[in-house]
Every structure is written in structure tokens, then in C-alpha cells.
Design a protein around this motif. Structure first.
Motif: not given
Length: 405
Positions: A133-142
Motif C-alpha cells: 500500500y502507498g509505495y512506489v512500484d508495488t501495484g498502485g494500491w492507495p
């Protein structure tokens, strides 16, 4: 439909609290969402009212401009929450439950999840293994530094606290289950820490302090914490750690002064790629902790590496470091038969056991990391203080649900 506010990355050195869309059981297009995840339906998900969300050192890497995080990314992967809505495929959770959700987004259905390696789930990020969640390059999960957030695969990923009132009374400790405590524990487990171990923890930030706490929980005889920040070292000493400043002299000599021998059984790197060299000039030396670990860990010992290393660092000092190519003395590690463990912590492997240790007063993780509660509106100031090196772990309280201590 309620309003929603969140902490948003606005470019290097800047975050702000902004009004954002209320979450749906769909991953809508937005900053950081790869095309393969756009409009992904999540009938297995739930919408949560955030009870607490922590500021993490990994967030700081992005905020410092040391990753390719896009402007507009909603931050926050350490989140504890109350269930207020659930999808039609959620069977095992009830409205009103207080749950801890690992920072790893994972499906519970792929090969790596079945193997327990939830940090590298194959289904939640079309660009590479692993989601967050909320991290760069990790799927775009808010992210969850917000008032409300959506979590997919709820039955699989959520850890429900058995008693709401008891959970809220210990929420400062329980909020650490989403990342920092399991990550420190994982670093120690993979480094082979056990009864009677001597352990060196590189870094006295929150993850380092969580690793030191974990080492004691696992039975370590001596835990040495190293950092260049004297205030952080002073806090580590308050719960039984020995400490050293790596810039104060050769590390083997400093360890020998504590242990009588110049080496430890296990080393845990809680610093990562923004490591400073062991001098007072403050210059970065990304491989310095790893090289030191090989120098001070006994032959046959293990090195756990929960500290973050990235594949793309726009702020790196040289071209090799920019792509994660570090100048390591790997031959020394090979000659000493060291074992190295890297990668995201698979939080689901540890969080239930650590929850039980907290609920039954076997550990005081909030006290050891100096947990400090602030409002959502104070998040920018919390980021600034954390970046300046204060010995605190900041907890955001978006709805005023955390009882006074």
C-alpha cells in the motif's frame, strides 16, 4: 458517503494533507497504478476506517526523492483499521472488527503465497512480484495515511484482534504489527538469532529498535545497536541494548570492548541503501553496512537484511548505485560461509504470534520505539521531525480513536 483526506506525496521533500476520493471496491486509475491494475474489481475487499497509520522510514526514502515515486501518490503502508464495509466475497470478518493489515498486498492464491512468501505475491502487481500500500512500484494500491482505505483479499490478509476494547487499549503496540515489528523480527529470524546469541543491529531508527526488541524476545544474550545519532543510541540503551557509534573507531575493536571478542553471531541491517560511511562527513556509502556485517559476523554466521535496497535511485551518488549495483566485498562473505537473507518481510508469517506476545504483556514494542501519536493534519511535521533523526515512531490518529496514554 463520507469525506476522505490523506497524506499525499508532492515531490522531493514535500507532503501535504489533501481531500481524496472515498474508496471503492475497485482499484481506480491514479498515480502509480500500472495499466494492468486499472479498474481492477475487488469483491474480496473491504473498506476500512483507519484507526492508526504509522510513518515509516521506507516512506522517507520516497519523500526524500530517492525513488521514482510519482507526485500524487497516497502514502502509508502501516495501517490498523475498523471494518465499515465489506465485499460480497468476504466471509470471515464483521462490520466493527478492528484489524491489522500487513503492508504486503497479497492474494493467498498464488504459488508464493501458498509457500508463505507473501512479500512477493505474483497476482497483485502486474509489473513485478510483490505489492504494498502507498509505495512506489508495488501495484498502485492507495496508502492508508488517510481517513478511509480499501484493502483487497480481506479474508486472507486481515488479522482480526480478538477483543475490540482490549485492542484499543493496546493500540500503540498493536499498530506496529503491520510492518515494523514483524520486519525487525524477520531480520532477526533470518539472521539466526536465538537463545544466547550475540547480535549487532545496524541502525537505531524504528526498525532497528524493533529488531533489537525482537532479538531480546528470541533469547539473545547481548544486543548491540550501532548508529551515528547519539540521541537514538541513548534511547536504545533505555531497554537494555549496548550501543556503539561506527564512526568512533574500528568496529571489531568496539565490539571486542563489549563482548571480549571482535565478532557477533548475527548481524541485522536495518539501514539500507541510504547508509552513511563510518565517518563524520555524512557522505553516503550504500554498501558500508553490508561490508561491515561481513567483517564482524563470525564464520558460519547469518546476516539478515530487512533494510531497503532499491533498483532505481535517482539521488544516488554514482551511476552504479543509481541502479542498485553496490561495491560489496562479497568474497569475504563467501570465504566466511555467511548466509544472507533479503527482501520484504512476509508479515503474515509472524503477526499473529507477535499479537499474542503484545496482548499478554510479553513485549512493549511501542515503548521501545518511542511511539508518538499525532493527528493526520500534523503528518507533514511528523515527516520533517523523523527526517531530522528524532528518536520517535510517529503514529497518525485520523479519527481521534487512540486513547490517551
Amino acid at each position: 458517503m463520507a469525506d476522505n483526506r490523506a497524506v499525499v506525496y508532492q515531490g522531493p521533500g514535500k507532503v501535504s494533507v489533501e481531500t481524496i476520493d472515498y474508496p471503492e471496491l475497485v482499484l481506480r486509475p491514479g498515480p502509480g497504478v500500472p495499466p494492468g491494475n486499472e479498474n481492477r474489481k475487488c469483491p474480496h475487499g473491504m473498506i476500512l476506517k483507519v484507526v492508526s497509520s504509522n510513518i515509516c522510514g521506507s516512506d522517507q526514502h520516497m519523500v526524500r526523492g530517492r525513488t521514482t515515486a510519482p507526485v500524487g501518490l497516497i502514502l502509508g503502508h502501516e495501517i490498523t483499521r475498523e471494518v465499515i464495509e465489506k465485499g460480497p466475497d468476504v466471509e470471515n470478518l464483521t462490520i466493527g472488527d478492528i484489524v491489522s493489515v500487513p503492508f504486503n498486498v497479497s492474494c493467498g492464491r498464488c504459488r508464493t503465497c501458498h509457500d508463505g512468501d507473501t512479500g512477493i505475491c505474483l497476482n497483485v502487481n502486474p509489473d513485478r512480484p510483490g505489492g504494498a500500500y502507498g509505495y512506489v512500484d508495488t501495484g498502485g494500491w492507495p496508502g492508508g495515511q488517510a481517513e478511509y482505505v480499501m484493502v483487497p483479499y480481506a479474508d486472507w490478509t486481515a488479522l482480526r484482534f480478538p477483543d475490540r476494547d482490549r485492542a484499543l487499549a493496546k493500540i500503540r503496540d498493536l499498530t506496529m504489527l503491520t510492518d515494523i515489528f514483524p520486519t525487525g523480527f524477520h531480520g532477526c529470524v533470518t539472521a539466526g538469532v536465538g537463545t544466547g546469541s550475540t547480535v549487532y543491529i545496524a541502525g537505531a531508527g524504528p526498525v532497528g529498535l524493533a529488531a533489537a526488541t525482537s532479538a531480546f524476545l528470541l533469547g539473545a544474550a547481548v544486543v548491540i545497536v550501532g548508529d551515528l545519532n547519539a540521541e537514538r543510541l541513548a534511547h536504545a540503551r533505555t531497554f537494555g541494548c549496548a550501543t556503539l557509534d561506527p564512526s568512533a573507531g574500528p568496529m571489531p575493536d568496539q565490539i571486542a570492548e563489549i563482548l571480549g571478542v571482535p565478532e557477533v553471531d548475527a548481524t541485522v541491517d536495518c539501514v539500507g541503501f541510504e547508509a552513511k560511511g563510518h565517518t563524520k562527513d555524512g557522505r553516503e556509502a550504500p554498501a558500508t553496512v553490508l561490508n561491515t556485517a561481513m567483517a564482524i559476523t563470525r564464520a558460519g554466521g547469518r546476516i539478515g537484511i530487512p533494510g531497503l535496497y532499491v533498483t532505481d535511485d535517482p539521488g544516488a551518488a554514482d551511476e552504479d548505485s543509481r541502479v542498485g549495483a553496490l561495491s560489496m566485498r562479497f568474497g569475504l562473505g563467501w570465504a566466511k560461509s555467511h548466509s544472507f537473507a533479503t527482501g520484504q518481510c512476509p508479515v503474515l508469517r509472524y503477526n499473529r504470534g507477535l499479537m499474542m506476545a503484545i496482548l499478554n504483556d510479553r513485549v512493549q514494542i511501542a515503548r521501545n520505539v518511542n511511539a508518538t501519536v499525532i493527528s493526520l493534519d500534523d503528518a507533514p511535521d511528523g515527516y520533517a521531525q523523523f527526517d531530522a533523526g528524532v528518536p520517535r515512531k510517529f503514529i497518525l490518529d485520523p479519527h481521534g480513536m487512540i486513547p490517551a496514554s
